[in-house]
Design an enzyme around this catalytic site. Structure first.
Site, PDB file in Angstrom:
ATOM      1  N   GLU A 317       0.681  -1.185   0.042  1.00 11.33           N
ATOM      2  CA  GLU A 317       0.073  -0.117   0.115  1.00 11.33           C
ATOM      3  C   GLU A 317       0.689   1.275  -0.014  1.00 11.33           C
ATOM      4  O   GLU A 317       0.545   2.180  -0.953  1.00 11.33           O
ATOM      5  CB  GLU A 317      -0.961  -0.114   1.364  1.00 11.33           C
ATOM      6  CG  GLU A 317      -1.621   1.366   1.515  1.00 11.33           C
ATOM      7  CD  GLU A 317      -2.639   1.260   2.620  1.00 11.33           C
ATOM      8  OE1 GLU A 317      -3.514   2.109   2.771  1.00 11.33           O
ATOM      9  OE2 GLU A 317      -2.153   0.469   3.803  1.00 11.33           O
ATOM     10  N   HIS A 318       1.897   1.496   1.039  1.00 10.37           N
ATOM     11  CA  HIS A 318       2.638   2.536   0.990  1.00 10.37           C
ATOM     12  C   HIS A 318       3.977   2.155   0.823  1.00 10.37           C
ATOM     13  O   HIS A 318       4.621   1.074   1.477  1.00 10.37           O
ATOM     14  CB  HIS A 318       2.457   3.160   2.794  1.00 10.37           C
ATOM     15  CG  HIS A 318       1.082   3.336   3.154  1.00 10.37           C
ATOM     16  ND1 HIS A 318       0.622   2.715   3.989  1.00 10.37           N
ATOM     17  CD2 HIS A 318       0.316   4.296   2.621  1.00 10.37           C
ATOM     18  CE1 HIS A 318      -0.641   3.217   4.157  1.00 10.37           C
ATOM     19  NE2 HIS A 318      -0.742   4.257   3.380  1.00 10.37           N
ATOM     20  N   ASP A 351      -1.280  10.149   4.788  1.00 14.38           N
ATOM     21  CA  ASP A 351      -2.449   9.776   5.782  1.00 14.38           C
ATOM     22  C   ASP A 351      -3.233  10.919   5.925  1.00 14.38           C
ATOM     23  O   ASP A 351      -4.535  10.748   5.936  1.00 14.38           O
ATOM     24  CB  ASP A 351      -1.942   8.964   6.882  1.00 14.38           C
ATOM     25  CG  ASP A 351      -1.823   7.584   6.643  1.00 14.38           C
ATOM     26  OD1 ASP A 351      -2.198   7.066   5.128  1.00 14.38           O
ATOM     27  OD2 ASP A 351      -1.405   6.722   7.300  1.00 14.38           O
TER      28      ASP A 351
END
Length: 425
Positions: A317-318, A351
């Site tokens: 994801e990151h 985020d």
């Protein structure tokens, strides 16, 4: 390539997934059959929350807005401004098209917003205020007419700051509801909650599984599992920074994978030591330690090329690039939710505040999709128009022959009708 540390076996994870599937299926059945009663029973059971109505009134929202400190309002405005600017730029990049592919024959597409969307804003241990910006605000920039949003109570109280962010992001209806009952209500509908066409937003395993089970009845953004963070390092990377950025995401939950891929074994081992050192003082170490111990990975590779190969296999994801040449990875990596290039940025910026969306693909879904963005709320639909009868007849001859090759007599007749009607003009 060699593993210095490996994570938990997939078989153990799958056992837990099966239990979650059954719980969600039973709960959705109750909501479908009993509507508001089932939602209220679930809210009382899981959140000890039994208000007169789950939807906040205009006066309740106004009272909450007045109670928020000015600094908090300023900080939320800063984040929402960045997110709005980026979402607007993305929307502007999506153009309707209208082209004449041959004389008198016009084809085109339009980008039409979904009519109604339900956004889930997680609560619990970590009230995910930023999710209000990422989902509600992005949907509104896309042009969605009706955006409703749910967030759970926290310790029997309305999470005021989250509600403020939801309101400022543009939510048309705000409900204090959590978990399966929130997602099920928005997707299925009840006596008091009109169903939506699409549901979006992150959440725990039960929220993710609910999205999976209602997909088809409604659209979804993506199936997001536990957050994942990969740091790619080399001999120039700082072990303290690597450790901080891994643990900073590991605190999300005990099943959040963190990985290090490094061309320097020395840096990788120093980062592992630094992780252990930071776990002694990190306030959320109870969760971060469990995620690191069970799901952490450390891989040593020969060079940047091998680092890219292994990173693409993980499809996390990151992905933070803390190497001397971050641009190499921007050019060559293919499977990721979001890239964070260089030590000056980090996952927390993405985020919370910098402007890119934080609802991103996990569990290797980055191999086939990106994250939530304006385009997820738009339907790209096509149309055709012929304003020259002779062209219609000419195309009809081709269409008829091609339909006949596939034994579609009725299809062929649609074309032949136009050939007869327009062919002798």
């Amino acid at each position: 390539m060699k593993f210095i540390k490996e994570g938990m076996a997939e078989e153990i994870v799958k056992e837990s997934d099966e239990k979650t599937k059954q719980i969600v299926a039973n709960t959705l059945k109750d909501i479908e059959e009993q509507g508001d009663k089932a939602v209220r029973d679930l809210s009382i059971k899981f959140d000890k929350w039994d208000p007169e109505q789950f939807r906040l009134s205009k006066s309740q929202i106004e009272e909450i807005v007045d109670s928020i400190p000015e600094e908090v309002k300023h900080d939320i405005a800063f984040a929402q401004d960045n997110i709005k600017k980026f979402a607007e730029a993305q929307r502007d990049s999506m153009k309707d098209i209208h082209v004449e592919v041959m004389p008198g024959v016009f084809l085109g597409h339009k980008n039409i917003p979904v009519e109604s969307v339900g956004c889930y804003i997680p609560g619990g241990r970590y009230p995910m205020i930023a999710s209000a910006h990422m989902s509600i605000l992005t949907a509104k920039v896309a042009g969605v007419e009706r955006v409703i949003a749910c967030t759970p109570p926290i310790n029997g109280e309305i999470p005021k700051t989250t509600v403020y962010a939801m309101h400022k992001a543009g939510a048309d209806e705000i409900y204090i509801l959590g978990g399966i009952q929130a997602m099920g209500s928005m997707a299925i509908g009840t006596e008091t909650i009109q169903p939506v066409d699409m549901i979006v937003g992150p959440g725990n395993a039960f929220v993710a599984e609910t999205k999976r089970q209602v997909f088809g009845r409604v659209g979804i953004d993506l199936l997001a599992g536990p957050t994942e963070t990969l740091v790619i390092a080399d001999e120039t990377s700082e072990p303290e920074m690597i450790a901080t950025d891994i643990l900073g995401q590991g605190e999300h939950g005990p099943t959040s994978p963190g990985a290090i891929i490094s061309t320097s074994e020395e840096v990788a081992k120093e980062a592992m030591k630094e992780i252990e050192r930071q776990l002694e003082t990190l306030p959320t170490a109870d969760v971060a330690r469990e995620s690191w111990n069970n799901y952490g990975q450390v891989i040593v590779v020969e060079d940047d090329q091998e680092a890219v190969r292994e990173a693409n296999k993980l499809a996390f994801e990151h992905v933070e690039i803390l190497t001397k040449d971050p641009s190499y990875y921007l050019e060559h990596m293919k499977n990721y939710g979001a890239l964070f290039l260089g030590p000056e940025t980090n996952v927390a910026y993405g985020d919370k505040v910098i402007g890119t969306n934080h609802t991103l693909p996990t569990k290797q879904a980055a191999k086939y999709t990106g994250g939530l963005w304006v385009g997820k709320f738009l339907k790209t639909v096509t149309y055709q128009h012929i304003d020259d009868p002779e062209q219609s007849a000419m195309i009809g001859e081709y269409a008829a022959r091609l339909c006949q090759l596939e034994n579609f007599a009725g299809h062929a007749e649609q074309a032949l009708l136009r050939v007869r009607k327009y062919g002798n003009q």
